[in-house]
Design an enzyme around this catalytic site. Structure first.
Site, PDB file in Angstrom:
ATOM      1  N   PRO A   1       0.838  -1.204   0.000  1.00 57.93           N
ATOM      2  CA  PRO A   1       0.000   0.000   0.000  1.00 57.93           C
ATOM      3  C   PRO A   1       0.872   1.254   0.000  1.00 57.93           C
ATOM      4  O   PRO A   1       1.819   1.351   0.783  1.00 57.93           O
ATOM      5  CB  PRO A   1      -0.817  -0.127   1.296  1.00 57.93           C
ATOM      6  CG  PRO A   1      -0.104  -1.136   2.122  1.00 57.93           C
ATOM      7  CD  PRO A   1       0.705  -1.987   1.233  1.00 57.93           C
TER       8      PRO A   1
ATOM      9  N   CYS B   1       0.275   5.486  -0.150  1.00 62.53           N
ATOM     10  CA  CYS B   1      -0.701   6.578  -0.146  1.00 62.53           C
ATOM     11  C   CYS B   1      -0.525   7.467  -1.368  1.00 62.53           C
ATOM     12  O   CYS B   1       0.593   7.821  -1.743  1.00 62.53           O
ATOM     13  CB  CYS B   1      -0.557   7.408   1.119  1.00 62.53           C
ATOM     14  SG  CYS B   1      -1.062   6.530   2.616  1.00 62.53           S
TER      15      CYS B   1
ATOM     16  N   ALA C   1      -3.530   2.670   2.467  1.00 63.56           N
ATOM     17  CA  ALA C   1      -4.210   2.812   3.752  1.00 63.56           C
ATOM     18  C   ALA C   1      -5.566   3.479   3.565  1.00 63.56           C
ATOM     19  O   ALA C   1      -5.662   4.604   3.076  1.00 63.56           O
ATOM     20  CB  ALA C   1      -3.344   3.629   4.705  1.00 63.56           C
TER      21      ALA C   1
ATOM     22  N   GLN D   1      -5.758  -2.362   2.479  1.00 61.31           N
ATOM     23  CA  GLN D   1      -5.230  -2.143   3.820  1.00 61.31           C
ATOM     24  C   GLN D   1      -6.211  -1.267   4.597  1.00 61.31           C
ATOM     25  O   GLN D   1      -6.395  -0.088   4.282  1.00 61.31           O
ATOM     26  CB  GLN D   1      -3.857  -1.469   3.761  1.00 61.31           C
ATOM     27  CG  GLN D   1      -3.203  -1.335   5.128  1.00 61.31           C
ATOM     28  CD  GLN D   1      -1.919  -0.535   5.075  1.00 61.31           C
ATOM     29  OE1 GLN D   1      -1.930   0.655   4.787  1.00 61.31           O
ATOM     30  NE2 GLN D   1      -0.793  -1.183   5.346  1.00 61.31           N
TER      31      GLN D   1
ATOM     32  N   TYR E   1       0.677   4.479  13.273  1.00 62.78           N
ATOM     33  CA  TYR E   1      -0.754   4.723  13.240  1.00 62.78           C
ATOM     34  C   TYR E   1      -1.417   3.995  14.410  1.00 62.78           C
ATOM     35  O   TYR E   1      -0.753   3.412  15.255  1.00 62.78           O
ATOM     36  CB  TYR E   1      -1.312   4.363  11.871  1.00 62.78           C
ATOM     37  CG  TYR E   1      -0.663   5.180  10.773  1.00 62.78           C
ATOM     38  CD1 TYR E   1      -0.690   6.579  10.823  1.00 62.78           C
ATOM     39  CD2 TYR E   1       0.016   4.593   9.713  1.00 62.78           C
ATOM     40  CE1 TYR E   1      -0.076   7.358   9.839  1.00 62.78           C
ATOM     41  CE2 TYR E   1       0.633   5.366   8.728  1.00 62.78           C
ATOM     42  CZ  TYR E   1       0.589   6.737   8.801  1.00 62.78           C
ATOM     43  OH  TYR E   1       1.206   7.504   7.846  1.00 62.78           O
TER      44      TYR E   1
ATOM     45  N   ARG F   1       0.084  -5.763   8.810  1.00 63.76           N
ATOM     46  CA  ARG F   1       1.372  -5.072   8.665  1.00 63.76           C
ATOM     47  C   ARG F   1       1.827  -4.600  10.040  1.00 63.76           C
ATOM     48  O   ARG F   1       1.064  -3.962  10.775  1.00 63.76           O
ATOM     49  CB  ARG F   1       1.278  -3.901   7.699  1.00 63.76           C
ATOM     50  CG  ARG F   1       2.564  -3.074   7.622  1.00 63.76           C
ATOM     51  CD  ARG F   1       2.614  -2.116   6.452  1.00 63.76           C
ATOM     52  NE  ARG F   1       3.304  -2.732   5.324  1.00 63.76           N
ATOM     53  CZ  ARG F   1       3.818  -2.040   4.292  1.00 63.76           C
ATOM     54  NH1 ARG F   1       3.679  -0.723   4.242  1.00 63.76           N
ATOM     55  NH2 ARG F   1       4.430  -2.667   3.315  1.00 63.76           N
TER      56      ARG F   1
ATOM     57  N   GLY G   1       7.848  -1.427  -3.654  1.00 60.59           N
ATOM     58  CA  GLY G   1       7.117  -0.182  -3.525  1.00 60.59           C
ATOM     59  C   GLY G   1       7.585   0.902  -4.471  1.00 60.59           C
ATOM     60  O   GLY G   1       7.100   1.032  -5.591  1.00 60.59           O
ATOM     61  N   ARG G   2       8.560   1.696  -4.036  1.00 62.76           N
ATOM     62  CA  ARG G   2       8.973   2.843  -4.846  1.00 62.76           C
ATOM     63  C   ARG G   2       9.531   2.416  -6.197  1.00 62.76           C
ATOM     64  O   ARG G   2       9.342   3.118  -7.198  1.00 62.76           O
ATOM     65  CB  ARG G   2       9.990   3.685  -4.076  1.00 62.76           C
ATOM     66  CG  ARG G   2       9.384   4.274  -2.813  1.00 62.76           C
ATOM     67  CD  ARG G   2      10.294   5.238  -2.112  1.00 62.76           C
ATOM     68  NE  ARG G   2       9.733   5.593  -0.816  1.00 62.76           N
ATOM     69  CZ  ARG G   2      10.138   6.604  -0.068  1.00 62.76           C
ATOM     70  NH1 ARG G   2      11.130   7.367  -0.477  1.00 62.76           N
ATOM     71  NH2 ARG G   2       9.573   6.851   1.093  1.00 62.76           N
TER      72      ARG G   2
END
Length: 358
Positions: free
Chosen positions: A24, A26, A60, A102, A185, A233, A325-326
């Site tokens: 995930p 954002c 998320a 997620q 979080y 996660r 991811g990136r």
């Protein structure tokens, strides 16, 4: 030649075509601030499915409006959002990927300016559309406004909200669900003694600090099909000696598996400011330790940028899945590239792209 990265993996009743998964990430593009996914999300998620990923996890997604990091985040607290997700999920599935979501609550890190698109930083004011944040204890994250400590009724309401969102995820056609318990979080805030100073049943030792997460897991597991995978996660370490540690996370992983969790998505940090030694694969050792100590399947994430690097992580048993991811943002076709570089024949190159893969 080894090709563990491109081998299928089965969790419960779901088989994923390979171990290249998209975590995930954002996007902060819900300009209407209503939590409803947009054409951007169709393109974003679909591009990874077209690019050969085994699974794509939607960013998320707030289980309540106040659980969003920013007003431009996704939500799944109403049926309008559910219905907008359904065609996005169906499209990505038609391209061969499994699609997860997620479910999240940002806790004391909610009600902030999005990472891009505005001039502001930090917490939103009431005039800017901000709201009162909540946390296990009234301890602010550095640079953000102080939260209000949740009472037991508030905790119960949020457990129910996670369950309701999980039900909507099933109705929208998602293949699996992930609970966000990392990156500072709300769930992570309960898990970490750095942010949880409660003296009731939701604080103290690991069992107390994990109670909120256990209740969410039980509630979500009750709402999703028995054969649907459930992921969590976790930040395996706070990078602070007084916070969450990798051995404690391994202990927690085993307890979660006993409650019906199928894979631990291992990340680190985010709950307090810390000096993190970032580098290629810097979180892989934490994932490997959690896997070895708990016996629970794990994914590894964090600067996994090359196919041979990802292959080595999976082939040597450090993780069962590599979250890209990136690098996937730079190259949505990472899985197809990996098949070429590792010389693995696959049958899911999209037909319009065959001329590029001969």
């Amino acid at each position: 030649m080894s090709h563990a990265l491109l081998e299928p993996i089965t969790l419960r009743g779901t088989t994923f075509r390979n171990r290249v998964w998209i975590p995930p990430m954002c996007q902060y593009v819900v300009d209407a601030e209503d939590g409803v996914p947009t054409p951007w999300h169709l393109m974003h998620i679909g591009s990874f499915a077209r690019g050969g990923a085994g699974a794509v996890i939607v960013e998320a997604t707030g289980v309540v409006p106040e659980g969003r990091i920013s007003p431009r985040d996704l939500g799944l607290w109403n049926d309008t959002q559910r219905d907008a997700f359904a065609p996005i999920v169906s499209f990505a599935q038609s391209l061969g990927a499994k699609v997860g979501i997620q479910l999240a609550h940002a806790g004391r890190k909610a009600s902030t300016h999005p990472e891009w698109g505005t001039d502001g930083t930090g917490s939103l004011t009431e005039a800017e559309g901000g709201w009162q944040t909540v946390a296990p204890s009234a301890l602010a994250f550095e640079g953000l406004d102080a939260p209000v400590a949740l009472d037991e009724a508030g905790i119960a309401d949020l457990v129910s909200a996670f369950a309701d969102s999980a039900r909507r995820a099933v109705e929208a056609g998602f293949d699996f669900v992930e609970i966000h318990g990392a990156h500072g979080y709300l769930v992570h805030e309960f898990l970490s003694p750095l942010s949880n100073e409660r003296t009731d049943a939701y604080g103290g030792d690991l069992a107390g600090r994990s109670r909120f997460l256990f209740e969410i897991v039980d509630a979500v597991r009750a709402e999703i099909p028995q054969d649907m995978p459930l992921l969590v996660r976790l930040s395996a370490t706070d990078w602070n000696d007084a916070g969450v540690t990798v051995p404690e996370t391994a202990e927690l992983a085993a307890l979660l598996a006993d409650r019906g969790v199928d894979l631990i998505d291992v990340s680190t940090g985010g709950n307090v400011l810390a000096d993190i030694p970032v580098g290629p694969g810097y979180q892989v050792p934490a994932a490997a330790e959690v896997r070895a100590s708990s016996g629970v399947p794990v994914s590894a994430v964090g600067m996994i940028d090359e196919p041979k690097q990802a292959e080595q992580i999976v082939a040597t048993g450090q993780a069962d899945v590599a979250m890209i991811g990136r690098e996937a943002l730079r190259d949505p076709n990472f899985a197809l590239r990996a098949a070429r570089e590792l010389r693995v024949d696959i049958d899911y190159v999209p037909r319009p792209y065959h001329r590029a893969y001969k």
